[in-house]
Enzyme design. Structure first.
Site, mmCIF file in Angstrom:
data_model
loop_
_atom_site.group_PDB
_atom_site.id
_atom_site.type_symbol
_atom_site.label_atom_id
_atom_site.label_comp_id
_atom_site.label_asym_id
_atom_site.label_seq_id
_atom_site.Cartn_x
_atom_site.Cartn_y
_atom_site.Cartn_z
ATOM 1 N N HIS A 118 0.783 -1.240 0.000
ATOM 2 C CA HIS A 118 0.000 0.000 0.000
ATOM 3 C C HIS A 118 0.814 1.289 0.000
ATOM 4 O O HIS A 118 0.272 2.363 -0.268
ATOM 5 C CB HIS A 118 -0.924 0.010 1.215
ATOM 6 C CG HIS A 118 -2.327 0.443 0.904
ATOM 7 N ND1 HIS A 118 -2.628 1.447 0.007
ATOM 8 C CD2 HIS A 118 -3.517 0.011 1.371
ATOM 9 C CE1 HIS A 118 -3.939 1.604 -0.049
ATOM 10 N NE2 HIS A 118 -4.500 0.736 0.762
ATOM 11 N N TYR A 128 -13.555 4.652 10.501
ATOM 12 C CA TYR A 128 -12.764 5.169 9.381
ATOM 13 C C TYR A 128 -13.360 4.715 8.061
ATOM 14 O O TYR A 128 -13.710 3.546 7.891
ATOM 15 C CB TYR A 128 -11.329 4.646 9.485
ATOM 16 C CG TYR A 128 -10.426 5.014 8.332
ATOM 17 C CD1 TYR A 128 -9.630 6.154 8.388
ATOM 18 C CD2 TYR A 128 -10.352 4.219 7.189
ATOM 19 C CE1 TYR A 128 -8.784 6.493 7.337
ATOM 20 C CE2 TYR A 128 -9.515 4.552 6.130
ATOM 21 C CZ TYR A 128 -8.737 5.677 6.213
ATOM 22 O OH TYR A 128 -7.913 6.010 5.167
ATOM 23 N N SER A 179 -12.204 5.569 3.940
ATOM 24 C CA SER A 179 -11.262 6.340 3.136
ATOM 25 C C SER A 179 -11.948 6.975 1.938
ATOM 26 O O SER A 179 -12.921 6.463 1.404
ATOM 27 C CB SER A 179 -10.108 5.445 2.660
ATOM 28 O OG SER A 179 -10.601 4.403 1.831
ATOM 29 N N THR A 230 -5.311 10.121 0.157
ATOM 30 C CA THR A 230 -6.636 9.825 0.696
ATOM 31 C C THR A 230 -6.976 10.826 1.791
ATOM 32 O O THR A 230 -6.111 11.525 2.315
ATOM 33 C CB THR A 230 -6.697 8.410 1.302
ATOM 34 O OG1 THR A 230 -5.769 8.320 2.380
ATOM 35 C CG2 THR A 230 -6.378 7.359 0.255
#
Length: 666
Positions: A384, A498, A500, A511
């Site tokens: 990532h 959360y 994104s 993001t």
């Protein structure tokens, strides 16, 4: 003409009702590309775009730095539904002091840094640092997976045929990207006017430094494509203290992992052309028939380790004489894993398999690994740090579409008449007792972690994307509301959540966080749980308010007007300039607000059959969800004994039943 910094907030506020979330951008980015899919005799390119791939890149607007007052206000608003009032009052005082004192100074430093680096965004460098400085293992902590649908034609779902066709489609995508004939990423607000040959011909004539403005006149909004450069021939190299990303664009080979062994062969010739399908088919067939027993200590396990531990082990591996072998892995176009396991339709087994194992047949450091199981199930597992959903999802959908449309190898394909053993190299590694011990330690640690990881699945068919829209509600807001209801049913409170959101409408955007727990969702959830709830009409009004607030938060995040990345950037400035860490960042409320019990991400697209990730905190849930044809699908991960995923999924179904009952009466 309006300035770029003024134009983008204007157009998003007035045109983008809900912009692309990081892992949901395919809800909005049209897949009907103006592209050329050649005949089966033309294997070199997947597309031949009239507009060069990076045509809009130079003119993209820059990510704005929010006003400090607005960030502080949004932060407090986000805390209200999850923080007791007596604790919140103390935090408000801390935030006020921050806004008037340290925050003011850090804001000026952040702006000054941004002015000196006009080629990028204020968040790009700090965000790379955040990923690369983390010492946590990649597996379970960072790398997610995305699973492909099967090929509609069953005879093409064998491991050998699918792997060869997806490899060829990947190379066609890569070559189109590098030749700048891959269609640029553009969000078409009015596709009838802008997703046309005329628009593309006109844009091609537009100078690059003005191209974004030209697209804007057509209500078409180009997206950042800088991350695409790290998609191929890329890897994350472990280093003590901070890793680095390296790219090797000249390499012409792939790495194929099977049974813990690394095989390599060139897939491009000396002129950069893709080798013939029958040739690649022969080499893949050779690898699948190699009967070499698995290695006793597969070094792939080391990529699951703490990054400092892996860095030290890698240094030792190189000293033992393995530098060339590691360089071949690092520089490969990508890694293709051929697994001996069959998954059938076992979704829980598939999730475990694609997320973290079999680790002996993975190299988690590569930008992505394409995984094909013995029964032809396919997925990608990606690192990532180098990028987010836009680049990965574009590749994911394009190669699926191409591989099922252009079957370059078929069940009756005859392998090329070559001696594959002279063209495929199996990598051998020199290991000593220290490395063997490191591999065993890594294997034991991973087993302990994954043994506690649970996956639970909900496939809900009573509501779907279209039925929710027909009720003038946002499908994403309804999904998020269901998650809040489920958690409240079990625990009786609300926690940091959360979701994104992509800021790829800006140059080098990454993001932003959408905080789905709002005063509107709290009111709605509490009303649903009353013994004498409101009328159906009143409940529908509460649902619409949830959608309204959620859409507004998403718009703000997409505009670069969330508060999370801004506060992150200010903290980065404090650390960079050796300032005393402001009290805001040491406040227990701030720490709790960033301890995401519910970490969520949504996906949607024609190639997507599932995807997921592990929880980001031990006592949390990792929730990948999406809308598949006529169902809502949720893959929920959790760690025992901290959480009970089955209990959560049951509560989630009950929550959607309650919402559906209200909508049925509308």
């Amino acid at each position: 003409m309006m300035s770029r910094t003024k134009v983008l907030p204007y157009l998003i506020e007035n045109r983008f009702h809900v912009f692309a979330r990081n892992k949901e951008c395919l809800n909005f980015i049209k897949l009907q590309r103006y592209s050329y899919h050649g005949s089966e005799g033309d294997i070199q390119y997947i597309q031949n775009s009239v507009v060069p791939t990076m045509h809009f890149q130079d003119s993209l607007p820059r990510l704005p730095i929010p006003e400090l007052d607005k960030t502080c206000e949004r932060y407090i608003t986000a805390l209200m539904p999850i923080t007791p009032s007596e604790r919140l009052q103390n935090t408000i005082k801390i935030v006020e002091k921050f806004k008037c004192e340290e925050g003011k100074e850090l804001q000026e430093e952040l702006k000054a840094s941004n002015s000196r680096n006009k080629h990028t965004s204020y968040i790009s460098g700090p965000w790379f640092d955040m990923y690369l400085k983390s010492r946590s293992p990649l597996v379970l902590n960072f790398n997610p997976f995305l699973a492909f649908k099967d090929d509609p034609k069953k005879e093409f779902n064998t491991q050998l045929i699918k792997a060869t066709n997806m490899l060829l489609s990947s190379l066609r995508f890569m070559k189109s990207l590098r030749a700048e004939i891959l269609e640029p990423e553009v969000y078409h607000l009015n596709p009838e006017k802008s997703d046309t040959p005329f628009f593309r011909k006109l844009m091609r004539l537009m100078p690059r430094k003005f191209a974004w403005y030209g697209a804007y006149l057509f209500k078409a909004f180009p997206l950042d494509m800088s991350q695409f450069n790290n998609l191929f021939n890329s890897t994350r190299i472990p280093r003590v203290g901070k890793d680095e990303i390296q790219v090797f664009p000249e390499a012409r080979h792939v790495i194929v992992l099977r049974n813990g062994h690394f095989y390599t062969f060139d897939v491009l010739d000396g002129d950069g052309n893709i080798m013939p399908p029958a040739y690649i088919f022969s080499l893949m067939s050779y690898i699948l028939t190699d009967s070499c027993p698995p290695p006793s200590h597969p070094i792939s396990y080391l990529t699951t380790e703490n990054r400092d531990t892996w860095a030290e082990a890698r240094n030792h591996l190189e000293k033992l004489g393995n530098a060339e072998q590691l360089k071949l892995i690092d520089s490969a176009i990508f890694v293709l894993s051929l697994d001996d396991e069959s998954l059938q339709e076992d979704l829980v087994k598939s999730a475990h398999h694609m997320l973290h194992g079999p680790a002996y047949n993975r190299w988690f450091d590569k930008s992505f690994t394409l995984i094909i199981t013995k029964d032809g199930k396919a997925a990608i597992n990606f690192e990532h740090a180098w990028g987010d959903g836009v680049a990965v999802l574009r590749y994911f959908n394009e190669i699926y579409s191409d591989s099922i449309k252009n079957h370059f190898v078929r069940p009756k394909t005859v392998p090329a008449n070559i001696d594959a053993s002279h063209r495929v190299r199996r990598l051998d590694f020199v290991l000593d007792e220290a490395i063997q011990s490191s591999v065993q330690n890594a294997r034991d640690k991973l087993a302990q972690q994954t043994n506690n990881l649970q996956f639970n699945i909900l496939q809900y068919s009573q509501m779907n994307r279209e039925s929710i829209k027909q009720n003038k509600l946002s499908p994403d807001s309804v999904a998020q509301l269901g998650l809040q209801m489920a958690y409240y049913k079990i625990n009786g409170n609300f926690v940091a959540t959360y979701e994104s959101c992509s800021t790829s409408a800006f140059k080098h955007g990454r993001t932003e966080t959408v905080r789905p727990v709002t005063k509107a969702t709290k009111r709605c959830v509490e009303e649903f749980h009353k013994s004498n709830p409101a009328t159906s009409a009143e409940m529908r009004a509460l649902l619409k308010e949830c959608t309204k607030v959620h859409n507004q938060l998403t718009k703000e995040a997409a505009m670069g007007q969330g508060f999370d990345r801004h506060l992150f950037g200010l903290r980065y400035m404090a650390e960079k300039h050796n300032h005393k860490l402001p009290a805001l960042y040491q406040d227990p409320v701030y720490l709790e607000a960033n301890h995401f019990i519910l970490s969520t991400s949504t996906l949607f697209g024609p190639a997507f059959s599932g995807g997921g990730f592990a929880p980001v905190v031990p006592d949390g849930f990792g929730i990948g969800y999406g809308f598949l044809e006529d169902t809502m699908g949720f893959l929920v991960s959790s760690y025992s004994p901290y959480r009970n995923g089955e209990e959560f999924v049951n509560a989630l179904k009950e929550s959607f039943d309650q919402i559906h009952k209200v909508l049925e009466k509308s």
